[in-house]
Scaffold this motif. Structure first.
Motif, PDB file in Angstrom:
ATOM      1  N   ALA A 190      14.683   7.396  -3.806  1.00 38.09           N
ATOM      2  CA  ALA A 190      15.110   7.273  -2.410  1.00 38.09           C
ATOM      3  C   ALA A 190      14.561   5.985  -1.796  1.00 38.09           C
ATOM      4  N   TYR A 191      13.307   5.656  -2.102  1.00 38.13           N
ATOM      5  CA  TYR A 191      12.726   4.406  -1.614  1.00 38.13           C
ATOM      6  C   TYR A 191      13.368   3.214  -2.319  1.00 38.13           C
ATOM      7  N   ALA A 192      13.575   3.326  -3.620  1.00 39.02           N
ATOM      8  CA  ALA A 192      14.155   2.210  -4.369  1.00 39.02           C
ATOM      9  C   ALA A 192      15.554   1.872  -3.867  1.00 39.02           C
ATOM     10  N   SER A 193      16.300   2.877  -3.416  1.00 32.96           N
ATOM     11  CA  SER A 193      17.655   2.626  -2.933  1.00 32.96           C
ATOM     12  C   SER A 193      17.655   1.796  -1.651  1.00 32.96           C
ATOM     13  N   ARG A 194      16.513   1.726  -0.964  1.00 32.42           N
ATOM     14  CA  ARG A 194      16.416   0.953   0.276  1.00 32.42           C
ATOM     15  C   ARG A 194      15.890  -0.452   0.044  1.00 32.42           C
ATOM     16  N   CYS A 195      15.608  -0.803  -1.210  1.00 29.55           N
ATOM     17  CA  CYS A 195      15.001  -2.104  -1.511  1.00 29.55           C
ATOM     18  C   CYS A 195      16.038  -3.222  -1.543  1.00 29.55           C
ATOM     19  N   VAL A 196      15.675  -4.334  -0.973  1.00 31.62           N
ATOM     20  CA  VAL A 196      16.395  -5.596  -1.131  1.00 31.62           C
ATOM     21  C   VAL A 196      15.409  -6.577  -1.748  1.00 31.62           C
ATOM     22  N   GLU A 197      15.694  -7.033  -2.960  1.00 32.18           N
ATOM     23  CA  GLU A 197      14.809  -7.978  -3.637  1.00 32.18           C
ATOM     24  C   GLU A 197      15.201  -9.411  -3.276  1.00 32.18           C
ATOM     25  N   LEU A 198      14.183 -10.229  -3.009  1.00 32.95           N
ATOM     26  CA  LEU A 198      14.422 -11.635  -2.707  1.00 32.95           C
ATOM     27  C   LEU A 198      13.502 -12.514  -3.549  1.00 32.95           C
ATOM     28  N   ALA A 199      14.021 -13.633  -3.986  1.00 35.92           N
ATOM     29  CA  ALA A 199      13.243 -14.721  -4.560  1.00 35.92           C
ATOM     30  C   ALA A 199      13.276 -15.884  -3.573  1.00 35.92           C
ATOM     31  N   PRO A 200      12.352 -16.836  -3.685  1.00 32.64           N
ATOM     32  CA  PRO A 200      12.357 -17.968  -2.750  1.00 32.64           C
ATOM     33  C   PRO A 200      13.725 -18.634  -2.657  1.00 32.64           C
ATOM     34  N   GLY A 201      14.159 -18.866  -1.435  1.00 32.49           N
ATOM     35  CA  GLY A 201      15.470 -19.457  -1.180  1.00 32.49           C
ATOM     36  C   GLY A 201      16.543 -18.440  -0.869  1.00 32.49           C
ATOM     37  N   GLU A 202      16.320 -17.160  -1.184  1.00 37.38           N
ATOM     38  CA  GLU A 202      17.289 -16.110  -0.903  1.00 37.38           C
ATOM     39  C   GLU A 202      16.988 -15.478   0.450  1.00 37.38           C
ATOM     40  N   LEU A 259      13.522  -1.974   2.777  1.00 35.70           N
ATOM     41  CA  LEU A 259      12.305  -2.532   2.193  1.00 35.70           C
ATOM     42  C   LEU A 259      12.679  -3.870   1.556  1.00 35.70           C
ATOM     43  N   ILE A 260      12.181  -4.952   2.140  1.00 34.10           N
ATOM     44  CA  ILE A 260      12.468  -6.288   1.619  1.00 34.10           C
ATOM     45  C   ILE A 260      11.291  -6.690   0.743  1.00 34.10           C
ATOM     46  N   VAL A 261      11.539  -6.807  -0.558  1.00 33.10           N
ATOM     47  CA  VAL A 261      10.466  -6.923  -1.545  1.00 33.10           C
ATOM     48  C   VAL A 261      10.700  -8.142  -2.423  1.00 33.10           C
ATOM     49  N   PRO A 262       9.650  -8.615  -3.096  1.00 32.57           N
ATOM     50  CA  PRO A 262       9.817  -9.749  -4.008  1.00 32.57           C
ATOM     51  C   PRO A 262      10.669  -9.377  -5.215  1.00 32.57           C
ATOM     52  N   ARG A 263      11.330 -10.378  -5.764  1.00 32.03           N
ATOM     53  CA  ARG A 263      12.113 -10.174  -6.977  1.00 32.03           C
ATOM     54  C   ARG A 263      11.240  -9.556  -8.058  1.00 32.03           C
ATOM     55  N   GLY A 264      11.689  -8.424  -8.612  1.00 33.20           N
ATOM     56  CA  GLY A 264      10.954  -7.714  -9.652  1.00 33.20           C
ATOM     57  C   GLY A 264      10.224  -6.492  -9.162  1.00 33.20           C
ATOM     58  N   ALA A 265      10.147  -6.269  -7.840  1.00 31.92           N
ATOM     59  CA  ALA A 265       9.343  -5.171  -7.294  1.00 31.92           C
ATOM     60  C   ALA A 265      10.099  -3.852  -7.184  1.00 31.92           C
ATOM     61  N   LYS A 266      11.420  -3.869  -7.253  1.00 30.02           N
ATOM     62  CA  LYS A 266      12.184  -2.632  -7.067  1.00 30.02           C
ATOM     63  C   LYS A 266      11.849  -1.594  -8.135  1.00 30.02           C
ATOM     64  N   ALA A 267      11.643  -2.038  -9.364  1.00 34.50           N
ATOM     65  CA  ALA A 267      11.297  -1.106 -10.435  1.00 34.50           C
ATOM     66  C   ALA A 267       9.963  -0.430 -10.162  1.00 34.50           C
ATOM     67  N   HIS A 293       0.847  -1.188   0.000  1.00 29.91           N
ATOM     68  CA  HIS A 293       0.000   0.000   0.000  1.00 29.91           C
ATOM     69  C   HIS A 293       0.890   1.247   0.000  1.00 29.91           C
ATOM     70  N   LEU A 294       0.892   1.970  -1.094  1.00 31.46           N
ATOM     71  CA  LEU A 294       1.843   3.060  -1.286  1.00 31.46           C
ATOM     72  C   LEU A 294       1.648   4.175  -0.267  1.00 31.46           C
ATOM     73  N   ALA A 295       0.397   4.560  -0.003  1.00 30.82           N
ATOM     74  CA  ALA A 295       0.157   5.639   0.966  1.00 30.82           C
ATOM     75  C   ALA A 295       0.673   5.244   2.346  1.00 30.82           C
ATOM     76  N   SER A 296       0.517   3.995   2.713  1.00 30.88           N
ATOM     77  CA  SER A 296       1.001   3.547   4.017  1.00 30.88           C
ATOM     78  C   SER A 296       2.522   3.505   4.063  1.00 30.88           C
ATOM     79  N   LEU A 297       3.161   3.102   2.975  1.00 31.21           N
ATOM     80  CA  LEU A 297       4.623   3.093   2.960  1.00 31.21           C
ATOM     81  C   LEU A 297       5.185   4.487   3.179  1.00 31.21           C
ATOM     82  N   ALA A 303      10.589   2.247  -7.565  1.00 25.99           N
ATOM     83  CA  ALA A 303      11.226   3.420  -8.166  1.00 25.99           C
ATOM     84  C   ALA A 303      10.216   4.264  -8.926  1.00 25.99           C
ATOM     85  N   LYS A 304       9.303   3.606  -9.629  1.00 26.15           N
ATOM     86  CA  LYS A 304       8.321   4.325 -10.449  1.00 26.15           C
ATOM     87  C   LYS A 304       7.284   5.046  -9.600  1.00 26.15           C
ATOM     88  N   THR A 305       6.874   4.437  -8.486  1.00 26.69           N
ATOM     89  CA  THR A 305       5.754   4.966  -7.710  1.00 26.69           C
ATOM     90  C   THR A 305       6.177   5.784  -6.498  1.00 26.69           C
TER      91      THR A 305
END
Length: 258
Positions: free
Chosen positions: A94-106, A77-85, A64-68, A88-90
């Motif tokens: 500054a928020y995108a720089s804090r993202c760590v993307e994970l896929a299952p097993g990572e 921000l620990i997000v699913p693989r593919g969510a960082k883009a 939920h973007l307003a809540s973030l 960045a768009k929304t």
């Protein structure tokens, strides 16, 4: 095992404190999400900035973007693989720089705990109107306790590989009578999930908080009953597990001193 504390703030929003690290899951901090209104419990009162925010998938009632924008501090921000883009768009770079993307097993470290992505059987897209897509995942937090935050999921064959666990935060319902069962757990499937993951404790989440505006009296039992029903069914499906049905804003502490 030292104590681990979990506070349920409604829907999938949970504050988890373990080994000195504080984590916030799928935050909904407002009283409204699109056509959904908070129908029970107070808006979350966070005790301070979390060390990390865990986001399970792109659906607006979880990502939920307003809540973030309302989350204090500058947590990872620990997000699913593919969510960082999408971040960045929304929300901007500054928020995108804090993202760590994970896929299952990572996994990644947050202070003294490790956060590991695990599978979820759920559509990872933002919605039928959007081309934005990423994985849908759950998380296992490994510190003093092993805690599963399921996100949104249906049952899947590899679910038993997630356990054994100390604590399972399991979705047991939805936000409306037309949500459907595909990619979601109802109370009965949630009890089966608890049996598979072999958790010592379980807390039902993802029910009884958000409901469509103007539908307060439509199938109200679907709003009010899933937590209690899950507890009843879990007593038969997973008799060794202890289930705690929390009210919004209530805390469960497990481990030493609990």
């Amino acid at each position: 095992m030292s104590a681990t504390a979990v506070t349920w703030w409604g829907h999938s929003t949970v504050w988890l404190a373990d080994s000195g690290a504080t984590l916030l899951t799928d935050p909904v901090l407002t009283d409204r999400v699109a056509h959904l209104r908070r129908m029970a419990g107070p808006a979350p009162a966070l005790p301070g900035p979390p060390d990390a925010v865990l986001l399970s998938h792109l659906h607006a009632d979880h990502f939920h973007l307003a809540s973030l924008r309302l989350v204090p501090g500058a947590p990872t921000l620990i997000v699913p693989r593919g969510a960082k883009a999408f971040v960045a768009k929304t929300l901007g770079p500054a928020y995108a720089s804090r993202c760590v993307e994970l896929a299952p097993g990572e996994d990644t470290a947050v202070g003294a705990v490790r956060v590991r992505a695990v599978p979820a059987a759920h559509d990872g897209g933002r919605g039928p109107w959007s081309r934005e897509r990423a994985l849908a995942i759950g998380f296992v937090i490994e510190g003093a306790a092993r805690t599963w935050c399921a996100g949104d999921t249906g049952l899947f064959d590899e679910m038993g590989e997630i356990g054994p666990l100390d604590l399972a935060l399991i979705p047991v319902g939805g936000w409306g009578p037309t949500l459907g069962s595909h990619g979601h757990l109802d109370a009965a499937d949630a009890a089966e999930a608890l049996r598979r993951v072999k958790s010592a404790w379980a807390v039902p989440i993802h029910y009884g908080t958000l409901w469509p505006i103007g539908m307060a009296r439509v199938r109200a039992q679907m709003f009010e009953q899933p937590g209690r029903r899950f507890a009843e069914l879990a007593a038969r499906a997973a008799p060794d597990a202890r289930v705690r049905v929390l009210a919004q804003g209530e805390t469960l502490t497990v481990g030493r001193g609990a």
